[in-house]
Design an enzyme around this catalytic site. Structure first.
Site, PDB file in Angstrom:
ATOM      1  CG  ASP A 431      -1.785   1.189   1.355  1.00  0.00           C
ATOM      2  OD1 ASP A 431      -2.645   1.367   0.477  1.00  0.00           O
ATOM      3  OD2 ASP A 431      -1.614   1.964   2.317  1.00  0.00           O
ATOM      4  CD  GLU A 484      -2.410   2.381  -3.421  1.00  0.00           C
ATOM      5  OE1 GLU A 484      -3.398   3.106  -3.594  1.00  0.00           O
ATOM      6  OE2 GLU A 484      -1.945   2.121  -2.297  1.00  0.00           O
TER       7      GLU A 484
END
Length: 775
Positions: A431, A484
């Site tokens: 993330d 990401e």
């Protein structure tokens, strides 16, 4: 040393123990050599009497120097082979002496590798381990807290009184204590006294299980009891290249997929009931599903939809539901909201049995400030930077790991190995990588600190990510590591050996934003924005991209996918179908968020569940059927995935018909030479006799049509396929004369058998014509 000096020394040690300020209790406790033989000392706060039990003999112990330090003298070293009978508050019990076990748990090589940041299995030393020492069962506790004045174990075993179980400080800032007789399921925390006298109660950073929120103690848990049955899956995974496989991911949040009634009991695998975990205060009467219930309901659902993987938003332990799991406090434990670690293992095992891989979101970029977590852990900025300009995300209210500290890097890298090894996960999605790579991320001028070269790049974070990915693929070559990353940082998916970050996939955030911007437009205006749907091909081979329509795009007022679409309901459904089909036929692996597969209308709500009642309506059922068929088509056609990251795999036929908002292209597969023709019409205007050039004459079967009645469309199409004409267009001598339905995407496959039949029929017709001419 004189007797008075010894007495004074013992009094001081006793006071330090009583005030939780002793860092070396083994210096005075347990068997100690003395002039008279061996003196055994035990530390028993608030005990009225203590009796030594050894070799069938009993000896009443005295407290000559401190009322809680009891001792007696033996002629021999009893080792750890003795017990004590303790009378405290009118209750008598027998126990082994924790300070009789003197051998170090953390060996020299363990300490060396940990200090270097290279102990990939440090969790086998750190934390709370059910083990035996000298044949006696108990729990070995091991903690890194180099700046602490003292550390004690708190738990039910001592009524959460830190005076009872002080830990021994070893080299390298390691603290250890073996507590005999302690069992699986025991609650505990560490009480850390800082150099300035403050006292903190901390959960175990390496804890393998924690209490259900809002409670936050760690739980003694076993690591080695689960029997896996996925050996063949694991062998296939680690011997194959995932980039050459179809990957279609169902991203989801376990706690908001669907809820059960709080009246429905939570039954554990052994058949016993357990108190249900409420979904949220704002949804009374609902409870979370267990890992076992999710295995029974979610896995068949995902398998029926045809997805290859499930991606779980963070399931590491976290205190606040509203963080969606992204503010982690228990890095080495699956959240107890849904059950035990073994129950999560069973969930993964069941996924593998059904042919579904498991990806988890991993959050090494930051951590919360909760008092029981990593923040200011030993009275210093141990895990985080002390300077808020590099150590704090003010917008998120979280702290940033100090990647320059070897032991912190080791904590995270080993955590990666832990999840793959202990829980057999198949991949991670890291993330917020951009927030790690840039020191000025979401920071105004003056609130960030440049690196040693004067730049904005976080070189320590870069080195950490490279190390993490290198170690991951060293241990698990068939794994997925997905970034990401929302910027143009180069070489994200290139190997670390040539300077890349080492991921093997990267979310294509540019594609996602361009697609959503385009599809939100009124179709009439799309002719002026053709670049939005074609631009991605210009850079798609610069990285190994995964196309993602994620949870971030259906929250905070952004609307769910269906409601982003313009027009009336019919057009919204048709646009949604067209976008999903374009995603599945575009180069790159696929990820969609739960609810998109049936046209969820409401924004995602972490405290709610999906709008399953919408499946009672045909248009929503149609979208679900479309996703089912897209996954079936995708997995059946290697041209759609085999060469995702090779330029051979894609070729435009025509990307310039912006006046009609139509595009056409081929997906190709190198090993077999097969190809598919894809044609998309992104306006509500249908087109008859629309010409598309193709590389080979013959019959082209229409194998997919988003406008089919099955999906809720108008059922326009090409009667199952079309033969080519000798009509030159788009650089090809042959072309198809097609009907393009409104807001649709069509897929055609060259059919050699029917092409041969068509060619034979055409030759006969030509011969008949020539015969007629001679007559």
């Amino acid at each position: 040393m004189g007797g008075a000096a010894v007495l004074d020394w013992m009094v001081q040690d006793g006071e330090r123990l009583a005030n939780c300020r002793h860092d070396h209790p083994l210096a005075i406790l347990g068997p100690q050599p003395s002039d008279a033989g061996w003196t055994v000392r035990v530390w028993m706060p608030e005990a009225h009497s203590v009796t030594l039990l050894e070799g069938g003999r009993e000896a009443l112990m005295t407290a000559p120097n401190h009322p809680w330090v009891f001792e007696t003298t033996l002629s021999h070293d009893p080792g750890s082979n003795y017990k004590v009978r303790v009378e405290r508050g009118g209750i008598t019990h027998e126990q082994h002496d924790p300070w009789a076990f003197r051998d170090e748990w953390m060996g020299d090589m363990d300490r060396h590798l940990f200090a270097q940041g290279n102990h990939h299995h440090i969790w086998q030393r750190m934390g709370a381990h059910l083990t035996q020492r000298d044949g006696i069962s108990g729990v070995m506790f091991c903690l890194w807290a180099p700046h602490a004045l003292s550390v004690s174990i708190l738990g039910d075993l001592n009524s959460w009184d830190g005076r009872h179980h002080p830990m021994q400080q070893r080299l390298g800032g390691i603290w250890e204590l073996f507590i005999p007789g302690l069992a699986e399921g025991s609650l505990y925390k560490y009480e850390i006294r800082t150099q300035d006298g403050h006292c903190y109660q901390k959960a175990d950073p390496y804890g393998f299980q924690h209490e259900v929120r809002p409670d936050n103690s760690s739980v003694v848990a076993r690591l080695d009891g689960f029997q896996w049955s996925d050996g063949s899956w694991m062998q296939r995974r680690d011997s194959s290249n995932p980039l050459e496989q179809p990957i279609s991911v169902y991203e989801m949040h376990l706690g908001s997929w669907i809820h059960a009634s709080a009246e429905e009991p939570w039954i554990q695998p052994d058949g016993s009931p357990r108190a249900p975990v409420p979904a949220a205060d704002m949804k009374p009467g609902a409870r979370l599903l267990t890992y076992a219930e999710l295995a029974a309901r979610l896995i068949p659902y995902v398998k029926e939809r045809g997805f290859t993987h499930i991606e779980l938003m963070p399931i590491t332990e976290h205190p606040f539901d509203g963080s969606w799991g992204y503010q982690v406090t228990g890095w080495y434990a699956p959240t107890s909201r849904y059950g035990t670690p073994d129950e999560f293992r069973a969930f993964v095992d069941r996924c593998h049995a059904e042919g579904i891989g498991v990806i988890i979101d991993w959050v090494p970029g930051h951590f919360p400030k909760d008092a029981h977590g990593l923040a200011f852990f030993d009275g210093t900025h141990l895990y985080e930077h002390g300077d808020p300009r590099i150590g704090e995300h003010k917008e998120w209210g979280t702290l940033i790991f100090n990647y320059s500290r070897n032991e912190v890097r080791n904590f995270l890298v080993a955590n990666l190995v832990f999840w793959f090894e202990q829980f057999h996960i198949d991949g991670i999605r890291v993330d917020a990588v951009a927030s790690m790579l840039y020191r000025d991320y979401l920071r105004p001028d003056g609130e960030w600190l440049a690196n040693e070269h004067g730049g904005r790049e976080n070189t320590e974070a870069v080195q950490f990510l490279q190390q993490a990915n290198h170690v991951l693929f060293q241990h698990f070559p068939g794994a997925l590591s997905i970034a990401e990353e929302s910027t143009t940082w180069p070489m994200v998916t290139q190997p670390t050996e040539i300077g890349g970050l080492g991921f093997n996939l990267k979310w294509n955030m540019g594609w996602m934003h361009d697609m959503l911007d385009y599809f939100e437009l009124d179709p009439w205006f799309r002719q002026f924005h053709q670049n939005n749907i074609t631009f991605s091909i210009w850079y798609t081979y610069t990285e190994n991209f995964m196309l993602a329509l994620s949870h971030d795009e259906v929250v905070h007022g952004k609307s769910h996918l269906l409601h982003k679409m313009p027009g009336d309901d019919w057009q919204k459904y048709a646009n949604t179908r067209a976008l999903l089909a374009y995603m599945w036929t575009h180069p790159g692996k696929k990820t969609i968020f739960m609810g998109m597969e049936f046209g969820q209308r409401a924004e995602w709500n972490v405290w709610g569940d999906l709008q399953w009642d919408l499946l009672n309506y045909e248009p929503h059922k149609g979208i679900q059927l479309l996703v089912d068929d897209l996954n079936t088509l995708y997995k059946a056609e290697p041209a759609l995935w085999r060469d995702d990251f090779d330029q051979f795999g894609f070729q435009w036929i025509d990307c310039n018909d912006n006046r009609h908002s139509v595009i056409s292209f081929m997906r190709r597969e190198s090993s077999s030479g097969t190809w598919l023709v894809v044609v998309a019409n992104f306006t509500p205007q249908s087109h008859s006799h629309y010409r598309v050039g193709v590389p080979l004459a013959g019959f082209y079967e229409e194998i997919f049509n988003t406008d089919a009645a099955r999906y809720g469309g108008s059922n326009l199409g090409n009667m199952g396929g079309k033969p080519t004409d000798e009509w030159s267009i788009h650089g090809y001598e042959n072309s198809l004369d097609l009907c393009l339905p409104p807001l649709s995407l069509l897929v055609f496959r060259h059919d050699p058998k029917r092409s041969l039949q068509a060619a034979s029929a055409s030759a006969c017709d030509k011969a008949d014509d020539e015969t007629a001419d001679t007559n």
